[in-house]
Design a protein around this motif. Sequence first.
Motif, PDB file in Angstrom:
ATOM      1  N   ASP A  59       0.845  -1.184   0.000  1.00  0.00           N
ATOM      2  CA  ASP A  59       0.000   0.000   0.000  1.00  0.00           C
ATOM      3  C   ASP A  59       0.881   1.235   0.000  1.00  0.00           C
ATOM      4  OD1 ASP A  59      -2.371  -1.459   0.164  1.00  0.00           O
ATOM      5  OD2 ASP A  59      -2.280  -1.534   2.351  1.00  0.00           O
ATOM      6  N   ALA A  60       0.666   2.106  -0.983  1.00  0.00           N
ATOM      7  CA  ALA A  60       1.369   3.383  -0.988  1.00  0.00           C
ATOM      8  C   ALA A  60       0.877   4.189   0.203  1.00  0.00           C
ATOM      9  CB  ALA A  60       1.090   4.128  -2.295  1.00  0.00           C
ATOM     10  N   ARG A  61       1.786   4.837   0.868  1.00  0.00           N
ATOM     11  CA  ARG A  61       1.422   5.613   2.057  1.00  0.00           C
ATOM     12  C   ARG A  61       1.906   7.036   1.913  1.00  0.00           C
ATOM     13  NH1 ARG A  61       4.108   1.195   4.185  1.00  0.00           N
ATOM     14  NH2 ARG A  61       2.703  -0.484   4.675  1.00  0.00           N
ATOM     15  N   THR A  62       1.081   7.965   2.334  1.00  0.00           N
ATOM     16  CA  THR A  62       1.524   9.344   2.402  1.00  0.00           C
ATOM     17  C   THR A  62       2.027   9.590   3.817  1.00  0.00           C
ATOM     18  OG1 THR A  62      -0.711  10.060   2.948  1.00  0.00           O
ATOM     19  CG2 THR A  62      -0.089  10.125   0.626  1.00  0.00           C
ATOM     20  N   GLY A  63       2.743  10.649   3.986  1.00  0.00           N
ATOM     21  CA  GLY A  63       3.313  10.965   5.292  1.00  0.00           C
ATOM     22  C   GLY A  63       4.669  10.325   5.454  1.00  0.00           C
ATOM     23  N   GLY A  64       5.167  10.291   6.655  1.00  0.00           N
ATOM     24  CA  GLY A  64       6.502   9.754   6.888  1.00  0.00           C
ATOM     25  C   GLY A  64       7.555  10.777   6.510  1.00  0.00           C
ATOM     26  N   PRO A  65       8.788  10.324   6.348  1.00  0.00           N
ATOM     27  CA  PRO A  65       9.858  11.264   6.005  1.00  0.00           C
ATOM     28  C   PRO A  65       9.622  11.895   4.639  1.00  0.00           C
ATOM     29  CG  PRO A  65      10.737   9.099   6.580  1.00  0.00           C
ATOM     30  CD  PRO A  65       9.261   8.973   6.501  1.00  0.00           C
ATOM     31  N   LEU A  66      10.030  13.130   4.490  1.00  0.00           N
ATOM     32  CA  LEU A  66       9.926  13.818   3.216  1.00  0.00           C
ATOM     33  C   LEU A  66      11.226  13.615   2.456  1.00  0.00           C
ATOM     34  CD1 LEU A  66       8.342  15.732   1.320  1.00  0.00           C
ATOM     35  CD2 LEU A  66       9.458  17.628   2.529  1.00  0.00           C
ATOM     36  N   VAL A  67      11.163  12.971   1.305  1.00  0.00           N
ATOM     37  CA  VAL A  67      12.321  12.792   0.445  1.00  0.00           C
ATOM     38  C   VAL A  67      12.463  14.061  -0.384  1.00  0.00           C
ATOM     39  CG1 VAL A  67      13.310  11.441  -1.449  1.00  0.00           C
ATOM     40  CG2 VAL A  67      12.016  10.294   0.364  1.00  0.00           C
ATOM     41  N   ILE A  68      13.663  14.652  -0.380  1.00  0.00           N
ATOM     42  CA  ILE A  68      13.887  15.920  -1.073  1.00  0.00           C
ATOM     43  C   ILE A  68      14.993  15.733  -2.100  1.00  0.00           C
ATOM     44  CG2 ILE A  68      14.487  18.351  -0.826  1.00  0.00           C
ATOM     45  CD1 ILE A  68      13.501  18.152   2.096  1.00  0.00           C
ATOM     46  N   LEU A  69      14.679  16.069  -3.341  1.00  0.00           N
ATOM     47  CA  LEU A  69      15.623  16.003  -4.446  1.00  0.00           C
ATOM     48  C   LEU A  69      16.191  17.385  -4.688  1.00  0.00           C
ATOM     49  CD1 LEU A  69      13.029  14.085  -6.535  1.00  0.00           C
ATOM     50  CD2 LEU A  69      15.129  13.053  -5.710  1.00  0.00           C
ATOM     51  N   PHE A  70      17.347  17.467  -5.343  1.00  0.00           N
ATOM     52  CA  PHE A  70      17.962  18.751  -5.676  1.00  0.00           C
ATOM     53  C   PHE A  70      17.859  18.978  -7.174  1.00  0.00           C
ATOM     54  CE2 PHE A  70      21.378  21.493  -7.050  1.00  0.00           C
ATOM     55  CZ  PHE A  70      21.284  22.538  -6.155  1.00  0.00           C
TER      56      PHE A  70
END
Length: 117
Positions: A59-70
């Motif tokens: 199941d895809a989940r929202t929330g949790g750590p935010l992955v940040i790309l540059f």
Amino acid sequence: MAPSGKDKRIDYIEFNVSDIGRMRAFYGAAFGWTFKDYGPEYCEFSDGNLTGGFAAGGDARTGGPLVILFADDLAGAQKRVETAGGKIVKPIFDFPGGRRFHFADPDGYELAVWSDQ
């Protein structure tokens, strides 16, 4: 035992996804990631620096750590995300240290892209 150089660093990110092919198409088009399949239920991705995986059937989940790309070109990155089928959750905004935007990928994961420009 000699230190590995990886101690205390993020080593891998894994997403539970509903459709591996759709996620490959999205992240390949938006960010140029490359992929290696490990059967029909798992695909590893690489952004050229970090690897991670897409696991099918979860199941895809929202929330949790935010992955940040540059991105060097933030507006160009936002356009590629939109063209690839991502949904902009927070348009480009300023923050201390730069600018960024947040988007939802096709399975609803929220990620961000930032630039120091």
